[in-house]
Scaffold this motif. Structure first.
Motif, PDB file in Angstrom:
ATOM      1  N   ALA A 170       1.070  -1.162   0.208  1.00  0.00           N
ATOM      2  CA  ALA A 170      -0.036  -0.066  -0.043  1.00  0.00           C
ATOM      3  C   ALA A 170       1.139   1.409  -0.043  1.00  0.00           C
ATOM      4  N   ARG A 171       1.957   1.089   1.227  1.00  0.00           N
ATOM      5  CA  ARG A 171       2.524   2.504   0.769  1.00  0.00           C
ATOM      6  C   ARG A 171       3.466   2.443  -0.726  1.00  0.00           C
ATOM      7  N   ALA A 172       3.849   1.637  -0.286  1.00  0.00           N
ATOM      8  CA  ALA A 172       4.688   1.634  -2.600  1.00  0.00           C
ATOM      9  C   ALA A 172       2.995   1.517  -2.985  1.00  0.00           C
ATOM     10  N   GLU A 173       2.078   1.545  -3.848  1.00  0.00           N
ATOM     11  CA  GLU A 173       1.257   2.215  -4.417  1.00  0.00           C
ATOM     12  C   GLU A 173       1.568   3.685  -4.195  1.00  0.00           C
ATOM     13  N   THR A 174       1.061   3.718  -3.153  1.00  0.00           N
ATOM     14  CA  THR A 174       0.639   5.741  -2.393  1.00  0.00           C
ATOM     15  C   THR A 174       2.274   6.451  -2.988  1.00  0.00           C
ATOM     16  N   GLU A 175       3.208   6.420  -2.813  1.00  0.00           N
ATOM     17  CA  GLU A 175       4.577   6.313  -3.186  1.00  0.00           C
ATOM     18  C   GLU A 175       4.599   6.587  -5.205  1.00  0.00           C
ATOM     19  N   ALA A 176       4.121   5.507  -5.747  1.00  0.00           N
ATOM     20  CA  ALA A 176       3.698   5.776  -6.650  1.00  0.00           C
ATOM     21  C   ALA A 176       2.976   6.782  -7.587  1.00  0.00           C
ATOM     22  N   ARG A 177       1.888   6.084  -6.950  1.00  0.00           N
ATOM     23  CA  ARG A 177       0.936   7.592  -7.283  1.00  0.00           C
ATOM     24  C   ARG A 177       1.466   9.203  -7.339  1.00  0.00           C
ATOM     25  N   LEU A 178       1.998   9.466  -5.676  1.00  0.00           N
ATOM     26  CA  LEU A 178       2.333  10.884  -5.736  1.00  0.00           C
ATOM     27  C   LEU A 178       3.983  10.789  -6.606  1.00  0.00           C
ATOM     28  N   ARG A 179       4.737   9.966  -6.368  1.00  0.00           N
ATOM     29  CA  ARG A 179       5.687  10.592  -7.692  1.00  0.00           C
ATOM     30  C   ARG A 179       4.861  10.762  -9.433  1.00  0.00           C
ATOM     31  N   ALA A 180       4.074   9.645  -9.476  1.00  0.00           N
ATOM     32  CA  ALA A 180       3.279   9.997 -10.713  1.00  0.00           C
ATOM     33  C   ALA A 180       2.883  12.156 -10.482  1.00  0.00           C
TER      34      ALA A 180
END
Length: 414
Positions: A170-180
């Motif tokens: 979940a954190r990786a998905e959130t970080e990926a979304r924020l980076r995008a």
């Protein structure tokens, strides 16, 4: 995750009811089998009244298992204490030990397990088996209790690992979304700067010549034709630049069209053909790197655009100097209407625009910079961001001699 001792119990699902029912039946089956074995092999090793109390204790212990999710530690301690003299409650006690190992930290599980070992020792002392060594029943009880606790600890750590992996995903998905989102924001800012720099320059040329035609409708036909030609060429080039930018937006695999340092000469010549007086001076030791050259081009382009819009008729002096290791200095100066002497009579059609006389529009940008106390435009804001991203410095302000100066330093790595 582990349930907190004070947290309200979660509502049981179908799987929870299935597990609770299965463990309850196992505890009941253990008590029934042990009770049957005692009845089938008289005489009883204990008095009848104690055997009846043992059966009642076993029934109550099994019934109490339905509370194991709410109070696992308290239930386990109570059943461990009862197992000191009750044989038939052992099945319920094993289920309680398993529950503590699953739902509570290993430190709590170790404490309860240690208490169960003492209870097992007390049982073999209080209720010894005839013709059997006391050590053998105790070792058997320790083995069974250890197996229940070990199984519970395995489930506990497996659940923690699963929860950790789920949280990490979940954190990786959130970080990926924020980076995008950050990448999209940076891309939008870059595109906005490019559109402002490219189209702002072209549209300012259109404004200059259209304004001149408006204020001098009786100008010579030759000047009108020249201004109309510049308007047509600038509009055509603006459309071409806009198509290139839109093409990049539709196909993001490409890059925005970028100018080179050598294009500054054409930029100055184009402004000269539009009626501006541009004095370009180059003092460079060698060819400028592409990234530095693009930033220098945008600085000069923005300065010329502002000078054309807010200080028409004023001479603009552009100086480019630098060397590898020392950096590139870009300096643009122009006279500020209202601070210097009034400009001379218009020399061409483009000199006679509103604002060329003293007391032009208040709060407008005087060429390469902005009037003190005035509100800066988006061009200088974007230019400052561009220079900062390149690792340089940007300064602008009046010189005290009636000029406005925009100066930038850019790094030049040898």
């Amino acid at each position: 995750m582990d349930a907190s001792p004070t947290a309200p119990a979660a509502r049981r699902g179908l799987r929870d009811w299935f597990v609770d029912t299965g463990l309850f039946l196992l505890a009941v089956l253990y008590g029934v089998v042990m009770s049957g074995m005692r009845l089938d092999s008289p005489p009883l090793p204990v008095p009848l009244w104690l055997f009846n109390v043992d059966q009642l204790t076993g029934v109550l212990g099994c019934a109490a298992l339905w509370l194991r999710r709410r109070r696992p530690v308290e239930l386990a301690v109570a059943l461990v204490v009862l197992s000191t003299f009750s044989e038939l409650v052992a099945g319920a006690m094993l289920v309680a030990l398993f529950t503590v190992a699953v739902h509570r930290p290993p430190r709590t599980t170790t404490a309860v397990f240690g208490l169960s070992l003492l209870a097992a020792l007390g049982y073999v002392v209080l209720r010894p088996e005839p013709d059997t060594s006391r050590m053998l029943p105790w070792l058997l009880g320790v083995t069974i209790q250890g197996a229940a606790v070990g199984w519970g600890l395995f489930v506990h750590h497996r659940r923690r690992l699963t929860a950790s992996l789920r949280d990490r995903a979940a954190r990786a998905e959130t970080e990926a979304r924020l980076r995008a989102e950050q990448a999209q924001h940076l891309a939008r800012e870059a595109i906005a700067r490019e559109i402002h720099d490219v189209l702002g320059h072209r549209l300012s040329l259109l404004s200059v010549h259209a304004g001149a035609l408006e204020f001098h409708p009786d100008a010579p036909a030759e000047d009108i034709a020249r201004a109309a030609k510049v308007i047509r060429e600038s509009a055509h080039q603006a459309l071409q630049d806009l198509r290139e930018v839109i093409g990049v937006l539709r196909a993001p695999v490409g890059e925005l069209p970028q100018p080179a340092f050598a294009d500054i000469r054409e930029l100055a010549a184009e402004s000269g053909r539009a009626g501006m007086r541009v004095d370009l001076c180059e003092e460079l030791a060698s060819a400028v790197p592409d990234s530095t050259g693009r930033t220098a081009y945008r600085i000069v382009q923005e300065a010329l655009t502002n000078a054309r819009k807010h200080a028409p008729g004023a001479e603009v002096r552009v100086r480019l100097a630098g060397a590898p290791g020392e950096g590139v200095t870009v300096e643009v100066r122009n006279a500020v209407p209202g601070l210097a002497d009034a400009p001379a009579a218009p020399r061409s059609l483009t000199d006679a625009l509103p604002g060329s006389q003293p007391g032009s529009q208040p709060g407008s940008l005087p060429g390469a910079g902005s009037v003190p106390g005035a509100r800066s435009g988006q061009g200088l804001v974007g230019l400052a961001e561009r220079v900062a991203l390149a690792g340089g410095r940007l300064e602008h302000g009046p010189t005290g001699a009636g000029d406005w100066r925009l100066s930038a330093w850019l790094p030049w790595t040898p």
